[in-house]
Design an enzyme around this catalytic site. Structure first.
Site, mmCIF file in Angstrom:
data_model
loop_
_atom_site.group_PDB
_atom_site.id
_atom_site.type_symbol
_atom_site.label_atom_id
_atom_site.label_comp_id
_atom_site.label_asym_id
_atom_site.label_seq_id
_atom_site.Cartn_x
_atom_site.Cartn_y
_atom_site.Cartn_z
ATOM 1 N N ASP A 1 0.820 -1.210 0.000
ATOM 2 C CA ASP A 1 0.000 0.000 0.000
ATOM 3 C C ASP A 1 0.858 1.266 0.000
ATOM 4 O OD1 ASP A 1 -2.682 1.372 0.536
ATOM 5 O OD2 ASP A 1 -1.526 2.025 2.273
ATOM 6 N N GLU B 1 0.964 -0.350 -5.041
ATOM 7 C CA GLU B 1 0.025 0.736 -5.301
ATOM 8 C C GLU B 1 0.768 2.060 -5.276
ATOM 9 O OE1 GLU B 1 -3.836 2.835 -3.189
ATOM 10 O OE2 GLU B 1 -1.932 2.510 -2.159
#
Length: 687
Positions: free
Chosen positions: A309, A379
């Site tokens: 993330d 990401e």
């Protein structure tokens, strides 16, 4: 049968009368000595004794059970030696040939596609997938109950958003304990049962990993704010005062300053997200080691990969200078949004890729087990700086991410047209490093559902685009049935981003999964409670109803997923642009050596149109529609000069030809790894 002893008691064996044996023949009629054969002994004359144990053989034909001496004698004769040599060399040549052919097949065979390449990745948001205990929030047992849904869709890879122990200020992205399951989702035993059941069903689990920050309730942060000697530099601290806690103009993703004053420590700490999510200091080697240990903890549990993330935020410039303003005329005190600044000092800093390579190396240790490759997905919203996203692939010598998420198709709604869709696809294909594997995303837990942003009438054609483009598509839960955003009132907002700015709320795309037309859409069958409202269209837009309808969004998604899995041109063949205009985007999928190819015609316009592909000489004149998003067109035979499509309609046309499009149009075609098909032996080889 007994043999008479020789004269003088010798051990010689004579061919006497009355002895019947096919291996013996008399040389004359008067009982004289037969044509003898000496086997390393000298025949004795009459009346002479021989050495003890010496035997004279006088047989002239080989026979079963013959002594070694006779066998060796006859084996040297040409009629026995030559066939033996022929058989030996023939066996040797055949063996060498077989080894050479095997080595050639191995050397020429393309790399097998890994599990994360062979099917779509399905992202599920655990709070909203399935609730089994009646508290209105989804849980791990609920996921386990619905594993057959993934198999029904021909999906092998499931990415689950965070379920770590958390205060839930950002619904799991504020981690209090990286090695524990939050009770709202279940227990560690529930997790282990889920993982075991997934593996039993040949499904792979990808976990969300949140390395950039922790919760402010994490043990590390409490020790760091207390200036514990080991933990004091686990976070990014700097001097400031309580009245003006702004060491510089850095702004949080959620708005306002990235700095918050901590009264316990008497300093400010950095948080690029919520103030309850302090950023870790990856300049500290102990923090780096902690992250690797956490990765190791879950890999030992058996997880199959991680989605990393917010990786571009992992490092910050140590000089803490102000970031440049986008609008130089804007007053400095009015800088409150991340869009007001160029993030030159807070994103994509030097050393970022070294961290990712270390994590990749740790995952590779566990990837050595056959069939257990551990995938890394990253990401990073880099927007117009696509070159930064491509860096996450690594280099030819050092690998990083397998799937750096491609978010460009999320901009479909900005300009629905064939030309715009081609532009968004081309951004990735034109910039992707040679030999890498593409991926495609149209929705996730942070962005509006594509059915709402692009329009419900385009759901089917968008799914067809995703499942026929080269690479790995990611499907956000509910996209397979065409779920839309819900309307959330001010009082219903749960998302912290929405509490700062109602228009930025991510709640609308996180509503409960619609399983049936029953209570709470089948999400919670025990109580009339859901953490967010269920979409009012659940009575018709649900899994159960669409399974019964062969023309449903779900049925078409399933067909395309199976087609992608079974057809070589679709999952590892060439991708070639053939046409784009204001309405239609069209491309080919073909494989060298294979006569079968696929023409994809997608109408993203607002009106019906007829596409003329007569200039594409490689296509046969007559084409048959294998599948249309409008079932009435299934099986139609079309001429390539007149291919009609309605607005929002997509066609998968299967054709057969001996002529390939890619050799004569190299600038329009892309392939990750060129392979050819050899039909005579039904194999793929590098070419």
């Amino acid at each position: 049968m007994s043999l008479p002893r020789g004269r003088n008691g010798s051990n010689s064996v004579e061919l006497g009368e009355g002895i019947v044996h096919l291996g013996f023949e008399e040389d004359d009629d008067n009982g004289g000595s037969a044509a003898g054969v000496s086997t390393g002994t000298t025949a004795s004359g009459p009346g002479e004794n021989r050495d003890s144990g010496a035997v004279e053989y006088t047989q002239i034909k080989p026979h079963a059970g013959m002594p070694k001496e006779v066998l060796l004698l006859y084996s040297s004769q040409a009629r026995y030696r030559v066939p033996r040599l022929v058989l030996f060399w023939l066996t040797l040549v055949c063996t060498v040939t077989l080894v050479a052919v095997t080595a050639a097949v191995i050397a020429l065979s393309p790399r097998c596609l890994s599990w994360w390449q062979s099917s779509p990745v399905y992202q599920l948001y655990p709070r909203s997938f399935r609730d089994t205990d009646g508290d209105g929030v989804g849980d791990l047992r609920g996921i386990r109950e619905q594993l057959d849904h993934f198999q029904y869709l021909n999906i092998k890879s499931v990415w689950i958003s965070p379920f770590y122990r958390s205060p839930m200020r950002d619904f799991g992205y504020d981690v209090e304990d990286f090695r524990a399951i939050d009770p709202i989702f279940g227990t560690m035993q529930d997790f282990e049962d889920l993982l075991a059941e997934m593996h039993n069903k040949n499904l792979k689990m990808i976990m969300d990993f949140i390395p950039n920050h922790t919760s402010d309730r994490h043990r590390w942060f409490n020790l760091s704010r207390s200036r514990d000697e080991h933990y004091k530099d686990y976070y990014v601290w700097t001097d400031c005062n309580a009245t003006a806690p702004r060491p510089n103009n850095w702004v949080s993703v959620f708005g306002n300053s990235s700095w918050t004053y901590d009264e316990v420590r008497g300093q400010c700490y950095l948080h690029q997200f919520l103030k309850e999510q302090p950023d870790l200091n990856f300049k500290n080697p102990h923090v780096c080691r902690e992250m690797i240990d956490i990765i190791d903890f879950w890999l030992k549990k058996g997880v199959d990969g991680f989605r990393m993330d917010a990786v571009k935020h992992l490092l910050e410039a140590t000089h803490l200078r102000d970031e440049p303003q986008v609008d130089l005329n804007k007053p400095a005190e009015s800088i409150t949004s991340e869009w007001d600044l160029h993030h030159d000092y807070t994103t994509s800093q030097l050393g970022l890729h070294d961290l990712l390579r270390e994590w990749r190396a740790e995952m590779d240790v566990y990837s050595r087990e056959p069939g257990r490759y551990r995938v890394m997905m990253t990401e990073s919203y880099d927007y117009h700086e696509v070159d930064k996203t491509m860096m996450y692939y690594g280099t030819p010598l050092v690998k990083e991410s397998d799937i750096p998420f491609n978010f460009y198709l999320m901009d479909l709604s900005q300009n629905i047209s064939g030309l715009w869709v081609k532009h968004l696809v081309h951004i990735w294909m034109a910039n992707m490093p040679k030999g890498q594997w593409p991926n495609w995303v149209v929705g996730n837990h942070d962005k509006p559902r594509i059915a709402s942003s692009a329009g419900r009438s385009y759901v089917r054609v968008i799914n067809m685009l995703l499942l026929t483009l080269p690479g790995t598509p990611t499907t956000y839960y509910g996209e397979e049935i065409g779920m839309e955003n819900i309307n959330v009132t001010q009082s219903q907002i749960q998302d912290p981003a929405g509490k700062y700015n109602a228009s930025a709320s991510r709640d609308p795309q996180r509503s409960p999964m619609q399983w049936s037309d029953g209570m709470n859409a089948g999400f919670n069958n025990r109580t009339n409670t859901t953490w967010l409202p269920v979409h009012p269209d659940y009575s018709t837009v649900n899994v159960e109803a669409q399974k019964k309808d062969e023309g449903s969004v779900l049925a078409q998604y399933r067909f395309l997923s199976a087609l992608r899995l079974s057809e070589l041109p679709l999952h590892r063949g060439w991708f070639c642009y053939v046409h784009a205009d204001a309405n239609v985007f069209s491309y080919l999928r073909e494989l060298d050596g294979l006569d079968t190819g696929f023409l994809i015609v997608l109408n993203f316009g607002t009106e019906s149109t007829v596409t003329d592909l007569s200039s594409v000489s490689e296509l046969p004149d007559r084409l048959t529609v294998l599948m249309s998003t409008d079932r009435l067109s299934d099986g139609k035979v079309l001429h390539k000069s007149r291919i009609p499509t309605a607005a929002g309609e997509g066609l998968v046309i299967q054709y057969s030809t001996h002529v390939r499009f890619s050799p004569s149009h190299p600038a329009e075609c892309y392939v990750s790894e060129k392979t050819c098909y050899l039909g005579t032996v039904n194999i793929l080889y590098k070419c």
